[in-house]
Design a protein around this motif. Structure first.
Motif, PDB file in Angstrom:
ATOM      1  N   TRP A  14     -12.611   8.039 -25.432  1.00 18.24           N
ATOM      2  CA  TRP A  14     -12.230   8.185 -24.020  1.00 18.24           C
ATOM      3  C   TRP A  14     -12.377   9.620 -23.515  1.00 18.24           C
ATOM      4  O   TRP A  14     -12.201   9.868 -22.313  1.00 18.24           O
ATOM      5  N   ASP A  15     -12.667  10.577 -24.381  1.00 15.00           N
ATOM      6  CA  ASP A  15     -12.624  11.988 -23.993  1.00 15.00           C
ATOM      7  C   ASP A  15     -13.533  12.306 -22.805  1.00 15.00           C
ATOM      8  O   ASP A  15     -13.120  12.973 -21.851  1.00 15.00           O
ATOM      9  N   GLY A  16     -14.773  11.845 -22.863  1.00 17.46           N
ATOM     10  CA  GLY A  16     -15.708  12.158 -21.783  1.00 17.46           C
ATOM     11  C   GLY A  16     -15.286  11.561 -20.465  1.00 17.46           C
ATOM     12  O   GLY A  16     -15.382  12.209 -19.415  1.00 17.46           O
ATOM     13  N   MET A  17     -14.808  10.329 -20.481  1.00 15.25           N
ATOM     14  CA  MET A  17     -14.368   9.672 -19.255  1.00 15.25           C
ATOM     15  C   MET A  17     -13.138  10.358 -18.674  1.00 15.25           C
ATOM     16  O   MET A  17     -13.040  10.565 -17.459  1.00 15.25           O
ATOM     17  N   ILE A  18     -12.200  10.755 -19.534  1.00 15.34           N
ATOM     18  CA  ILE A  18     -10.993  11.439 -19.063  1.00 15.34           C
ATOM     19  C   ILE A  18     -11.361  12.737 -18.355  1.00 15.34           C
ATOM     20  O   ILE A  18     -10.757  13.101 -17.341  1.00 15.34           O
ATOM     21  N   LEU A  21     -12.016  12.200 -14.656  1.00 16.80           N
ATOM     22  CA  LEU A  21     -10.974  11.687 -13.752  1.00 16.80           C
ATOM     23  C   LEU A  21     -10.633  12.723 -12.693  1.00 16.80           C
ATOM     24  O   LEU A  21     -10.501  13.908 -12.981  1.00 16.80           O
ATOM     25  N   GLY A  22     -10.448  12.260 -11.470  1.00 17.72           N
ATOM     26  CA  GLY A  22     -10.076  13.159 -10.385  1.00 17.72           C
ATOM     27  C   GLY A  22      -8.596  13.144 -10.073  1.00 17.72           C
ATOM     28  O   GLY A  22      -8.131  13.895  -9.219  1.00 17.72           O
ATOM     29  N   SER A  23      -7.847  12.279 -10.728  1.00 15.42           N
ATOM     30  CA  SER A  23      -6.409  12.150 -10.471  1.00 15.42           C
ATOM     31  C   SER A  23      -5.659  13.186 -11.306  1.00 15.42           C
ATOM     32  O   SER A  23      -5.304  12.943 -12.458  1.00 15.42           O
ATOM     33  N   ALA A  24      -5.388  14.339 -10.697  1.00 19.16           N
ATOM     34  CA  ALA A  24      -4.836  15.466 -11.438  1.00 19.16           C
ATOM     35  C   ALA A  24      -3.416  15.219 -11.941  1.00 19.16           C
ATOM     36  O   ALA A  24      -2.996  15.815 -12.932  1.00 19.16           O
ATOM     37  N   ASP A  25      -2.666  14.379 -11.255  1.00 16.91           N
ATOM     38  CA  ASP A  25      -1.263  14.178 -11.614  1.00 16.91           C
ATOM     39  C   ASP A  25      -1.055  13.130 -12.696  1.00 16.91           C
ATOM     40  O   ASP A  25       0.076  12.830 -13.061  1.00 16.91           O
ATOM     41  N   VAL A  26      -2.145  12.569 -13.216  1.00 15.01           N
ATOM     42  CA  VAL A  26      -2.024  11.490 -14.194  1.00 15.01           C
ATOM     43  C   VAL A  26      -2.053  12.051 -15.614  1.00 15.01           C
ATOM     44  O   VAL A  26      -2.950  12.801 -15.988  1.00 15.01           O
ATOM     45  N   GLU A  27      -1.066  11.672 -16.402  1.00 13.87           N
ATOM     46  CA  GLU A  27      -1.022  12.037 -17.813  1.00 13.87           C
ATOM     47  C   GLU A  27      -1.766  10.968 -18.602  1.00 13.87           C
ATOM     48  O   GLU A  27      -1.533   9.775 -18.397  1.00 13.87           O
ATOM     49  N   THR A  28      -2.670  11.363 -19.493  1.00 18.56           N
ATOM     50  CA  THR A  28      -3.407  10.407 -20.311  1.00 18.56           C
ATOM     51  C   THR A  28      -2.913  10.459 -21.753  1.00 18.56           C
ATOM     52  O   THR A  28      -2.634  11.532 -22.289  1.00 18.56           O
ATOM     53  N   VAL A  29      -2.792   9.292 -22.349  1.00 12.93           N
ATOM     54  CA  VAL A  29      -2.322   9.172 -23.728  1.00 12.93           C
ATOM     55  C   VAL A  29      -3.328   8.333 -24.501  1.00 12.93           C
ATOM     56  O   VAL A  29      -3.661   7.217 -24.093  1.00 12.93           O
ATOM     57  N   GLN A  30      -3.845   8.867 -25.607  1.00 14.54           N
ATOM     58  CA  GLN A  30      -4.778   8.162 -26.477  1.00 14.54           C
ATOM     59  C   GLN A  30      -4.149   7.991 -27.853  1.00 14.54           C
ATOM     60  O   GLN A  30      -3.308   8.802 -28.250  1.00 14.54           O
ATOM     61  N   LEU A  31      -4.548   6.956 -28.562  1.00 16.25           N
ATOM     62  CA  LEU A  31      -3.988   6.722 -29.891  1.00 16.25           C
ATOM     63  C   LEU A  31      -5.013   6.032 -30.775  1.00 16.25           C
ATOM     64  O   LEU A  31      -5.950   5.391 -30.279  1.00 16.25           O
ATOM     65  N   ASP A  32      -4.837   6.160 -32.070  1.00 20.12           N
ATOM     66  CA  ASP A  32      -5.624   5.420 -33.048  1.00 20.12           C
ATOM     67  C   ASP A  32      -4.810   4.238 -33.540  1.00 20.12           C
ATOM     68  O   ASP A  32      -3.655   4.394 -33.949  1.00 20.12           O
ATOM     69  N   PRO A 217     -19.198   1.086 -21.500  1.00 21.95           N
ATOM     70  CA  PRO A 217     -19.433   1.787 -20.231  1.00 21.95           C
ATOM     71  C   PRO A 217     -18.651   3.093 -20.110  1.00 21.95           C
ATOM     72  O   PRO A 217     -19.098   4.030 -19.443  1.00 21.95           O
ATOM     73  N   HIS A 218     -17.491   3.193 -20.768  1.00 20.70           N
ATOM     74  CA  HIS A 218     -16.693   4.422 -20.697  1.00 20.70           C
ATOM     75  C   HIS A 218     -17.383   5.571 -21.422  1.00 20.70           C
ATOM     76  O   HIS A 218     -17.122   6.743 -21.118  1.00 20.70           O
ATOM     77  N   ALA A 226     -14.672   6.477 -14.550  1.00 19.47           N
ATOM     78  CA  ALA A 226     -13.573   7.316 -14.065  1.00 19.47           C
ATOM     79  C   ALA A 226     -13.321   7.089 -12.584  1.00 19.47           C
ATOM     80  O   ALA A 226     -12.165   7.052 -12.137  1.00 19.47           O
ATOM     81  N   ALA A 227     -14.375   6.913 -11.800  1.00 23.61           N
ATOM     82  CA  ALA A 227     -14.215   6.669 -10.369  1.00 23.61           C
ATOM     83  C   ALA A 227     -13.486   5.352 -10.112  1.00 23.61           C
ATOM     84  O   ALA A 227     -12.644   5.254  -9.210  1.00 23.61           O
ATOM     85  N   LEU A 228     -13.790   4.336 -10.920  1.00 23.38           N
ATOM     86  CA  LEU A 228     -13.101   3.054 -10.778  1.00 23.38           C
ATOM     87  C   LEU A 228     -11.624   3.185 -11.130  1.00 23.38           C
ATOM     88  O   LEU A 228     -10.753   2.597 -10.469  1.00 23.38           O
ATOM     89  N   LEU A 229     -11.319   3.958 -12.159  1.00 20.39           N
ATOM     90  CA  LEU A 229      -9.924   4.164 -12.537  1.00 20.39           C
ATOM     91  C   LEU A 229      -9.186   4.989 -11.492  1.00 20.39           C
ATOM     92  O   LEU A 229      -8.021   4.712 -11.185  1.00 20.39           O
TER      93      LEU A 229
END
Length: 392
Positions: A14-18, A21-32, A217-218, A226-229
Motif C-alpha cells: 500500500w505504500d505507493g498508493m498511500i 492520498l490527498g486527505s491530509a487528516d487521515v491516519e493510515t494503518v497497515q499490518l501483516d 490496481p493499488h 488514491a483518488a477513489l479513496l
C-alpha cells in the motif's frame, strides 16, 4: 484507514498508493497478517477466522472511526470485521475482491495456487498473467515477499479464499458505504465475479473500474486508486468526527447522526443555545435540537480537535467545512446539569463572513420551524454605510 494486504503480499504493497492520498487528516494503518510479511514465523492455524480476529483487534485498539480497505483475499476479512463493528466502520473498500462466499475453483485450477509457496518462477508467472502495469521493481519486491512464506501457509491461505465463509450466501452484515474497485484487465476477479459475487450482497455499493490495471490496481495505478479513496473519505468523514484529543460523547456523535433525536437525547428540557450565528438565543430542547440538526446538515465535514473539562463545563475546539467549501472554526462550550444533560450550549464561530452566510443558510432551512429573526436577515455580507456630511 486500515489497509489489509492480499494473497502472497505484505503491508508495504500500500505504500505507493498511500503516498498519493490527498486527505491530509487521515491516519493510515497497515499490518501483516499471520504468516505473511514480517510474520512468516507465526504459528498456525492460518484461518479466515484468525485473520478476522487479528484485524478486528487492530480496529479495537485504535478506538477511532475507521475506513477498512482490503485487497483480494482480504476483502472477505475486512467485510466481516466491518459487519461486527458497524458503529465504528465509516466505510468499506474492497479492491479486486474475492467474494465472501469463496471462489470454489475446480481442483485442476486451484492446485497450482496451492503450489506457489517457495516457487519464484511460478509466482512471477501468475503476477504477470494477472497484471498489466506492474513495474519491475514492484514485481521483484512482491515475489521476494511471497517466496518468504512457508508452503504450508500458502496452502492454508488458498483454502481460506477458495472455501470462503457461509455469510457470503446472504446479504452482507455491513450496511454502510461500500466502494468496490477492480482493475479493467483483471482476469481473475472479472466484472462478472464482482456483479454476481460481491455487489449483489450490498444494498448501495459503488463500483469503480481502474483502467491500465489488473489484479493489483493499488500497485499498478496507485494515483487512480488514491483518488477513489479520497472521494470516499469526503463522503464518509462524519461531521461529528473527533481527533485523538477528543473522546466520543453524545454531543459529538449527534453531529455524526445528523438527526434531531440524537441531539434531543443530549439536551436538558430547558436547554438554551447561544451562538455567534444567532441574533438572540434559542430556548427549549425542541427548538435547540431542530437548529442543531439543521446546522449539522450544512457541514460537509466537522472535526472536534481538542477538549477540556472543568466541573460541569466542557470546551470543544473544532474546525469545519460548510457547503460550498467554506471553512470555519470555533469553540463550543457545553454546560451540563447534575444528570449530565446539556442545559446550555454556547458556540463561537469564525470568520465573520462565513458566520453570516451560515446563519442565512440556517434561516432558510428552518423557515417553517424557527422564527427567522433569530438569524442574519440577508444572504450577502453587509456593506459599510456611507458617511453623510452635514452641510454647514
Amino acid at each position: 484507514m486500515v489497509l489489509v494486504h492480499g494473497f502472497l503480499d505484505d503491508q508495504h504493497v500500500w505504500d505507493g498508493m498511500i503516498g498519493e492520498l490527498g486527505s491530509a487528516d487521515v491516519e493510515t494503518v497497515q499490518l501483516d497478517l499471520a504468516g505473511f510479511g514480517e510474520r512468516t514465523e507465526a504459528n498456525g492455524p492460518f484461518t479466515l477466522e484468525r485473520f478476522v480476529s487479528e484485524v478486528g483487534a487492530v480496529v479495537d485498539t485504535l478506538g477511532k472511526p475507521v475506513v477498512l480497505v482490503g485487497q483480494s483475499m482480504a476483502a472477505p476479512i475486512v467485510e466481516l470485521v466491518a459487519a461486527a463493528r458497524p458503529e465504528r466502520t465509516l466505510g468499506l473498500v474492497l479492491v479486486a475482491p474475492i467474494p465472501l462466499a469463496g471462489t470454489h475453483l475446480p481442483e485442476e485450477t486451484i492446485e497450482p495456487f496451492r503450489a506457489l509457496g517457495g516457487d519464484p518462477s511460478a509466482q512471477r508467472a501468475v503476477r504477470q498473467q494477472l497484471s498489466t502495469s506492474f513495474g519491475e521493481a514492484d514485481l521483484d519486491r512482491v515475489i521476494v515477499v511471497g517466496c518468504r512464506m512457508r508452503p504450508e501457509v500458502v496452502r492454508a491461505a488458498v483454502g481460506c479464499w477458495d472455501t470462503g465463509h457461509p455469510d457470503g450466501k446472504k446479504p452482507s452484515g455491513y450496511t454502510g458505504p461500500v466502494l468496490v474497485i477492480r482493475g479493467a484487465d483483471d482476469g481473475f476477479v472479472t466484472a462478472e465475479v464482482v456483479v454476481r459475487g460481491v455487489l449483489g450482497r450490498f444494498g448501495d455499493a459503488i463500483s469503480e473500474t481502474v483502467d491500465g490495471a489488473g489484479h493489483w490496481p493499488h500497485i499498478e495505478q496507485p494515483t487512480a486508486v488514491a483518488a477513489l479513496l479520497d472521494a470516499l473519505l469526503v463522503k464518509t468523514s462524519p461531521p461529528g468526527d473527533t481527533s485523538g484529543h477528543v473522546a466520543p460523547q453524545r454531543w459529538t456523535t449527534a453531529f455524526a447522526d445528523k438527526s434531531t433525536d440524537s441531539f434531543g437525547e443530549a439536551l436538558a428540557e430547558e436547554a438554551v443555545l447561544d451562538a455567534s450565528i444567532l441574533t438572540r438565543p434559542i430556548e427549549g430542547r425542541e427548538q435547540v435540537k431542530q437548529v442543531m440538526a439543521a446546522a449539522s446538515g450544512i457541514y460537509d465535514s466537522l472535526t472536534f480537535t481538542h477538549e477540556a473539562t472543568e466541573g460541569l463545563r466542557t470546551y470543544l475546539e473544532w474546525r469545519a467545512t460548510a457547503s460550498g467549501g467554506t471553512r470555519m472554526e470555533g469553540v463550543t462550550i457545553l454546560t451540563k446539569d447534575e444528570r449530565g444533560r446539556i442545559e446550555r450550549v454556547t458556540i463561537h464561530h469564525r470568520p465573520l463572513g462565513a458566520v453570516l452566510r451560515f446563519s442565512a443558510e440556517l434561516r432558510d432551512r428552518l423557515l417553517d420551524r424557527i422564527d427567522p429573526t433569530h438569524f442574519h436577515n440577508g444572504d450577502r455580507l453587509p456593506t459599510r454605510p456611507a458617511i453623510q456630511k452635514e452641510r454647514s
